[in-house]
Write an enzyme that holds these catalytic residues in place. Sequence first.
Site, mmCIF file in Angstrom:
data_model
loop_
_atom_site.group_PDB
_atom_site.id
_atom_site.type_symbol
_atom_site.label_atom_id
_atom_site.label_comp_id
_atom_site.label_asym_id
_atom_site.label_seq_id
_atom_site.Cartn_x
_atom_site.Cartn_y
_atom_site.Cartn_z
ATOM 1 C CE LYS A 168 -4.171 1.351 2.402
ATOM 2 N NZ LYS A 168 -5.153 0.325 2.180
ATOM 3 N NE ARG A 224 -6.636 3.725 4.981
ATOM 4 C CZ ARG A 224 -7.963 3.776 4.812
ATOM 5 N NH1 ARG A 224 -8.684 2.700 4.914
ATOM 6 N NH2 ARG A 224 -8.547 4.914 4.532
ATOM 7 N N GLY A 268 -8.046 -7.421 5.570
ATOM 8 C CA GLY A 268 -8.830 -7.437 6.804
ATOM 9 C C GLY A 268 -8.133 -8.020 8.017
ATOM 10 C CG MET A 280 -2.413 -6.829 10.155
ATOM 11 S SD MET A 280 -0.731 -6.460 9.704
ATOM 12 C CE MET A 280 -0.887 -6.131 7.976
ATOM 13 N NE ARG A 317 -6.395 -4.635 -3.513
ATOM 14 C CZ ARG A 317 -6.977 -4.869 -2.358
ATOM 15 N NH1 ARG A 317 -6.248 -5.019 -1.277
ATOM 16 N NH2 ARG A 317 -8.275 -4.956 -2.248
ATOM 17 C CG HIS A 341 -8.798 -46.928 -10.810
ATOM 18 N ND1 HIS A 341 -10.114 -46.784 -11.179
ATOM 19 C CD2 HIS A 341 -8.184 -47.533 -11.847
ATOM 20 C CE1 HIS A 341 -10.285 -47.296 -12.379
ATOM 21 N NE2 HIS A 341 -9.126 -47.760 -12.814
ATOM 22 C CB SER A 391 9.677 -42.480 -17.865
ATOM 23 O OG SER A 391 8.552 -41.685 -17.552
ATOM 24 C CB CYS A 425 5.090 -40.717 -17.089
ATOM 25 S SG CYS A 425 5.647 -42.226 -16.279
ATOM 26 C CE1 TYR A 471 8.513 -38.065 -21.008
ATOM 27 C CE2 TYR A 471 10.702 -38.302 -21.984
ATOM 28 C CZ TYR A 471 9.589 -38.865 -21.372
ATOM 29 O OH TYR A 471 9.541 -40.208 -21.131
HETATM 30 C C1 PEP Z 1 3.828 -43.683 -11.431
HETATM 31 O O1 PEP Z 1 3.961 -44.554 -10.582
HETATM 32 O O2 PEP Z 1 4.188 -42.512 -11.270
HETATM 33 C C2 PEP Z 1 3.180 -44.001 -12.717
HETATM 34 C C3 PEP Z 1 3.116 -43.097 -13.667
HETATM 35 O O3 PEP Z 1 2.607 -45.211 -12.840
HETATM 36 P P1 PEP Z 1 1.197 -45.627 -12.213
HETATM 37 O O4 PEP Z 1 0.541 -44.402 -11.724
HETATM 38 O O5 PEP Z 1 0.450 -46.277 -13.326
HETATM 39 O O6 PEP Z 1 1.609 -46.575 -11.161
#
Ligand code: PEP
Length: 879
Positions: free
Chosen positions: A27, A97, A106, A108, A341, A459, A769, A836, A856
């Site tokens: 402020k 203030r 809000g 202080m 702001r 899942h 991966s 992944c 990646y």
């Molecule tokens: C993992 O374990 O990060 C993965 C990608 O495989 P899953 O979730 O299928 O076990």
Amino acid sequence: MANKMVYYFGKTKTEGKGKPKALLGGKGLNLAEMTSIGLPVPPGFTITTEVCDQYYKAGKQLPAGLMDEVGKAIKKLEKELDKKFGDDSNPLLVSVRSGAAVSMPGMMNTILNLGLNDISTEGLAKATKNERFAYDAYRRLINMFGDVVMGMDHHQFEVAFDKIKKKYNVSDDTEVPAEGLKELCEAYKEVYKQHTGEMFPQDPVAQLELSIEAVFGSWNTDRAVKYREIEGIRHLLGTAVNVQSMVYGNMGEDSGTGVAFTRNPNTGENKFYGEFLINAQGEDVVAGIRTPQPVAEMPKWNRAIHKELLEVKKTLENHYAEMQDIEFTIERGTLYMLQTRTGKRTGIAAVKIACDLVKEGLIDQKEAVMRVDPNALTQLLLPSFKTTARNAAEVLCKGINASPGAAVGKPAFTAEEARERKDAGENIILVRRETSPEDVDGMSAAVGILTSTGGATSHAAVVARGWGKCCVAGASDVEIDEKKKRMKVHGQTLGVNDVISLDGTTGEVMLGAVETQEPKLSGDFAKLMKWADEYRTLAVRTNADSPADSKRARDFGAEGIGLCRTEHMFFEPDRIIHMRSMILAEEEKERRQALSKLLPFQRKDFEGIFKAMAGLPVTIRLLDPPLHEFLPHESAAQKEMATELGVKASDIKKRIEALHEANPMLGHRGCRLSITYPEVLEMQVQAITEAAINCGKKKIKAHPEIMIPLVGTYKELALLRKKVEETIASTVAAKKFDGDLDISIGTMIEIPRACLTADEIAEHADFFSFGTNDLTQMAFGYSRDDIGGFLPDYLEQEILDVDPFQSLDQTGVGQLVELGVTKGRSTKKALKIGICGEHGGDPSSVEFCHRVGLNYVSCSPFRVPIARLAAAQAAITNS
Ligand code: PEP
Ligand code: MG
């Protein structure tokens, strides 16, 4: 010399311009900036956050010399405004203030009308020719000062006010005449004296000193400390104190007050947006007692002020190169700016504003890429609830926000029921304790999924996210009675004819049909993505296991598939039967027979995916889950299976019992399946190779990367790699194929031991991966399917800051990832490495992946744009 403690802002001098926000607070800095660019800001001064720090270090004592500096600033203020503190004809009044470097709305203290006493109130009455106004301001000061500075109970003042109202026979505060307010001030002073044992201070400088201490004191109240903890606000010295001359929006019909955004914060449209109230104070707008008018209506009231505000919008945006959220007051026809702001906005508005600011030449493309919060893009990709509708909705309970989006439907309690009712035309929310691969058809039929157990990588969550389907997981307040087809939440019972709404973005479950809106993929979105791609160095792939998902992911910009979970291909009715007969088989020969029936399905799927990914790499993971997941667990379904396969139901039951494991996640799964049943690996590799050959013949480039899951020792990989190579060779020979095939073989790194021995494993891998879902599970020892049972407590008691299955734990699990990268590349310098696990679509995890040198990230199709933007920001921030 001691540091400067007080920074003046006004026409005569603006000392704080360009100083760090950490010193002046948000402020204070913005008041200095606005003053310096010529905007009409009531002058004042800011006491630095360093002073707050010194105050606490000295055991709650204001530092020596502070009040001298304050005194000098007051002198300057008096001179600039030609008013005097405590004056009997034209008194100076100020507000006090708080204002930290990070906004804490809000949290202080604030004191208004400071400087009024018995004499100066008379002075104010004279100067404004409005006695009622003056005494109203005085009673407000005594009240506020009592509450905020002396910690009195507000109720004590209310009793006194009620007495006066009774005396004058009125019900509303505004109806009390000047005479009554004068009496009220006397009564308030009495209340003040009774409860504090002191007289209300008549010396304005004494009022100011106590108020400054009170603002510093409010920095460490329980609620302020708690707020900083929740918001993750750390490393601040304290709050600054802003002392600013008062202006009044309640001085008559030519006065008013308002709040506005320089652009529409919902749509991003470049149009001044906000509301104002005539003859009112700032609190009146915020409190919502009176209904304000939109600023577009302002010209009807005061055309000149409206025009001036539009000029202010331009000046502010040119200065800050950003959309602003402002507060203003009009005192007797003169406009004053009280605050500015950066304005909060929706994801849709964020993208439009960033692109428009580039067009207007205010920022460059790189800055535009930095301006948009990657997670906010979700709003552009999925349907969402209309804000007004969701604000009005009744929230039944809250679970884990497992997959964003908005879903409205009627509960179905089994997958079968979900499918049947969907086919009959109903919108269905599948409600299960948890889901398993058996439920996928019902999940696919449902518009949204609600589970009462399980976490962000359960899942239900993983599958829903992959499909861009809304999912709330682990809503433990939901008690499900599958048999009676009903659920109970906090005493309310809901059945198949009740409608519920799921907000996958917040995890809320709401009663009834809350109105939704469809996403609009604007041209600006595509533009921003293109800019992002120019900066990022991390590639972004997707987790997909069907041609349709692959296509969608490519439309979102995926550069390949980082994880194709082949087990998802076995669940359709015409496939699962062969899978099951394979599992039931006692001999290898029978197993091979069943597998040979699955092979054509797999081959066709892979061909479809290679085609959809046209020349981009496709990482295919060999079978991973424990086999029991493919068998039915309810006796009715077991009987059905027995009839279908022509075997005894009791044999099926026996086999299921034999496959039972105490801890299947650490059991017979991943590469361990291929060690025991190499024929499964052989079928899958044959299908991949044949699909690649068939694509080659059709001039479609295929780049399969065969990935072996759950490797913990290099010996597993060495052995299985050899089997994969042999199978490729024998398939090529059988097909008499003499063209080129480009198939690489690598592994998932998802067991801590694999990270520790990554140098050995890399000898046998063309790529790594990181499966950070399992790696997180095994590093923490938290079951990914059961974390819903205790995660809420862990978050509430701040044992964890975030769900580690949603955002990578960089301190712990991150070390394993880093070690895996370093060790892997110590063997193979150019080893291609990706991630992944679900973290591949989480912005802060993406930033981590960039820093540790991954090639990646791979995430569900709907998170691909988020990962692209996060990767660009990571590259820019770390360059
Ligand atoms: C993992 O374990 O990060 C993965 C990608 O495989 P899953 O979730 O299928 O076990
Ligand atoms: Mg895994």
